[in-house]
Design an enzyme around this catalytic site. Structure first.
Site, PDB file in Angstrom:
ATOM      1  N   SER A 133       0.839  -1.207   0.000  1.00 22.84           N
ATOM      2  CA  SER A 133       0.000   0.000   0.000  1.00 22.84           C
ATOM      3  C   SER A 133       0.868   1.248   0.000  1.00 22.84           C
ATOM      4  CB  SER A 133      -0.893  -0.002   1.245  1.00 22.84           C
ATOM      5  OG  SER A 133      -1.523   1.255   1.425  1.00 22.84           O
ATOM      6  N   TYR A 158      -2.530  -0.132   9.932  1.00 24.94           N
ATOM      7  CA  TYR A 158      -2.657  -0.715   8.593  1.00 24.94           C
ATOM      8  C   TYR A 158      -1.346  -0.560   7.826  1.00 24.94           C
ATOM      9  CZ  TYR A 158      -3.940  -1.071   3.672  1.00 24.94           C
ATOM     10  OH  TYR A 158      -3.992  -1.407   2.345  1.00 24.94           O
TER      11      TYR A 158
END
Length: 336
Positions: A133, A158
């Site tokens: 990501s 995350y």
């Protein structure tokens, strides 16, 4: 360069996973898709994606409802099924949700990623492409984000789990010469997108004449990347496993592990996106201007030069073209 073997796709009921599965089948490759159909967002939407993949697959799609964080279940369910490559897109997504439910990220993004590495190792797959990501860049203010930039200051759990996935993959590539490619996705949008993301939320509220929440008072930039461009990049990477010359060089090993940004190489101002959405929806948005949220960043912008050199990746979809396609699909899907 196109491979024709069976591919295991995790997160096959997800936005990118379902699209990748369909693209693989369109070029004749069988797909084993796994997903746990979790309730982070609508399971009905996930089931609809699976149904479309099955309908379009011409018998090339086999779906298994399965949680890859459970190694025993993963091993047992896949035992009868041969495959020679993996596209690992399944994960617990979302920056903001990681503040509320950290254990979901530990299970899926940490334990689950190790399980997939172990599976790839046991099956001696020719290549595993996995999802990272753009969140790994944390509060980096140097734009565009380059793969060589520091990634040791994540500002959300995350992001920390995604960086950990990259480091664990680096280790497996080094120890076991396992060909791995990590893709740092930038904001992906398009038909069949996720309802927890801004594009869906904004379109829904504009069409319902409800105010949209605009964080940092609209002073945000995002590298919005259309789903078709992302899928083309994923398949181009899958077809090109990183090289391994089997030697250890000064400063480290020539391990078969590659990391790339996959974005649009255009950073759009959030208010510009809203204007394009307004045009596509045929009505003005009502804005609820708010401060920055914890764990969020003001700007993302992908340097894609490395991916372009390696694969020829060339995203072609501007928001002026992609957003109307999303809105047309969204209105048809939701009836708004």
């Amino acid at each position: 360069m196109t491979a024709q073997g069976t591919v295991l796709v995790t997160g096959a009921a997800g936005f990118i996973g379902a699209a990748v599965a369909e693209a693989l089948m369109a070029r004749g490759q069988p797909v084993i898709g796994i997903d746990n159909l979790g309730d982070y967002y609508s399971p009905a939407l996930k089931q609809a994606r699976v149904a479309q993949a099955e309908a379009r697959g011409g018998g090339l799609f086999r779906f298994l409802r399965l949680n890859f964080a459970d190694m025993d279940a993963l091993t047992a369910a896949l035992a009868p099924h041969p495959f020679d490559a993996i596209v690992h897109l399944g994960a617990q997504a979302g920056v903001r949700y990681s503040l509320d439910n950290p254990q979901a990220y530990v299970a899926s993004n940490l334990a689950g990623h190790v399980n997939m590495l172990e599976l790839a190792r046991a099956r001696a797959v020719r290549h595993m492409v996995y999802a990272s990501s753009s969140s790994v860049y944390g509060g980096n203010t140097s734009l565009p984000f380059a793969v060589e930039d520091r990634t040791d200051h994540p500002i959300s759990l995350y992001a920390a789990t995604k960086r950990a996935d990259e480091l664990m993959s680096e280790t497996y590539a080094h120890l076991f010469r396992l060909p791995l490619t990590g893709l740092r996705f930038f904001t992906v949008y398009g038909p069949w997108g996720r309802p927890d993301m801004a594009m869906w939320k904004f379109a829904e509220r504009i069409l319902q004449d409800r105010a949209i929440d605009v964080y940092n008072h609209g002073e945000m930039h995002r590298d919005f990347t259309y789903i078709d461009d992302v899928v083309a990049g994923v398949l181009a990477c899958l077809d090109r496993p990183p090289a391994d010359d089997g030697t250890v060089k000064a400063g480290g090993s020539a391990k078969p592990h590659a990391l790339y940004n996959i974005g649009n190489h255009r950073s759009e101002h959030l208010m510009r996106l809203i204007a394009v959405l307004e045009d596509a929806c045929g009505r003005k948005a009502r804005l609820n201007l708010l401060p920055m949220q914890p764990g969020d960043v003001p700007a993302t912008y992908a340097d894609i030069a490395a991916l372009t050199r390696a694969t020829g990746y060339a995203p072609a979809t501007r928001i002026e073209d992609g957003v109307p396609r999303f809105v047309a699909w969204f209105r048809d899907f939701t009836g708004l």
